[in-house]
Write a protein that holds these residues in place. Sequence first.
Motif, PDB file in Angstrom:
ATOM      1  N   PHE A 176       9.457  -1.792  -5.115  1.00  0.00           N
ATOM      2  CA  PHE A 176       8.747  -2.554  -5.951  1.00  0.00           C
ATOM      3  C   PHE A 176       8.529  -4.103  -5.855  1.00  0.00           C
ATOM      4  O   PHE A 176       8.732  -4.842  -6.644  1.00  0.00           O
ATOM      5  CB  PHE A 176       9.625  -2.462  -7.396  1.00  0.00           C
ATOM      6  CG  PHE A 176       9.721  -1.107  -7.983  1.00  0.00           C
ATOM      7  CD1 PHE A 176      11.029  -0.541  -8.323  1.00  0.00           C
ATOM      8  CD2 PHE A 176       8.534  -0.147  -7.807  1.00  0.00           C
ATOM      9  CE1 PHE A 176      11.142   0.666  -8.809  1.00  0.00           C
ATOM     10  CE2 PHE A 176       8.678   1.354  -8.440  1.00  0.00           C
ATOM     11  CZ  PHE A 176      10.177   1.400  -8.814  1.00  0.00           C
TER      12      PHE A 176
ATOM     13  N   CYS B 152       5.803  -5.225  -6.116  1.00  0.00           N
ATOM     14  CA  CYS B 152       4.463  -5.404  -7.264  1.00  0.00           C
ATOM     15  C   CYS B 152       5.207  -6.144  -8.345  1.00  0.00           C
ATOM     16  O   CYS B 152       4.557  -7.053  -8.956  1.00  0.00           O
ATOM     17  CB  CYS B 152       3.835  -4.170  -7.529  1.00  0.00           C
ATOM     18  SG  CYS B 152       5.023  -2.918  -8.333  1.00  0.00           S
TER      19      CYS B 152
ATOM     20  N   CYS C 163       2.201  -4.257  -2.252  1.00  0.00           N
ATOM     21  CA  CYS C 163       2.606  -2.764  -2.013  1.00  0.00           C
ATOM     22  C   CYS C 163       2.697  -2.034  -0.744  1.00  0.00           C
ATOM     23  O   CYS C 163       1.507  -1.985  -0.355  1.00  0.00           O
ATOM     24  CB  CYS C 163       1.863  -1.875  -3.142  1.00  0.00           C
ATOM     25  SG  CYS C 163       2.513  -0.247  -3.160  1.00  0.00           S
TER      26      CYS C 163
ATOM     27  N   ILE D 222      -1.744   3.352 -10.571  1.00  0.00           N
ATOM     28  CA  ILE D 222      -0.725   3.644  -9.614  1.00  0.00           C
ATOM     29  C   ILE D 222      -0.564   5.065  -9.080  1.00  0.00           C
ATOM     30  O   ILE D 222      -0.835   5.868  -9.927  1.00  0.00           O
ATOM     31  CB  ILE D 222       0.796   3.347 -10.374  1.00  0.00           C
ATOM     32  CG1 ILE D 222       0.845   1.874 -10.793  1.00  0.00           C
ATOM     33  CG2 ILE D 222       1.920   3.488  -9.434  1.00  0.00           C
ATOM     34  CD1 ILE D 222       2.220   1.537 -11.628  1.00  0.00           C
TER      35      ILE D 222
ATOM     36  N   CYS E 169       3.771   6.053  -4.258  1.00  0.00           N
ATOM     37  CA  CYS E 169       4.938   5.184  -4.656  1.00  0.00           C
ATOM     38  C   CYS E 169       6.216   5.888  -4.672  1.00  0.00           C
ATOM     39  O   CYS E 169       6.478   7.051  -5.309  1.00  0.00           O
ATOM     40  CB  CYS E 169       4.670   4.634  -6.210  1.00  0.00           C
ATOM     41  SG  CYS E 169       5.641   3.474  -6.757  1.00  0.00           S
TER      42      CYS E 169
END
Length: 90
Positions: free
Chosen positions: A15, A17, A61, A6, A11
Amino acid sequence: MYRITIDRDACDGVFACLVRDDRFVEDSEGLAAIETDDQTAIEATFDDDRRDDAEQAAAACPLDAIHVESVEEDAGAVDAPTSDTEEVQP
């Protein structure tokens, strides 16, 4: 065998993911992390049949912050995961 990483610079708390792979969690700082053996990390290596889940999480993502790559079994890939407080060097 494959590694999931990650990118904490990319990021920022979106979320997508989390619903694709239950190994992705929100850590105590509110950032995405990978849950491994009762701890969280920003990089972990797995040797299982769940690579498709990880790749779906990476594809979901919108920030391209998750990377899934193959690793050689004898290349030291089975080290302890990087904690969520350590930086991942390129």
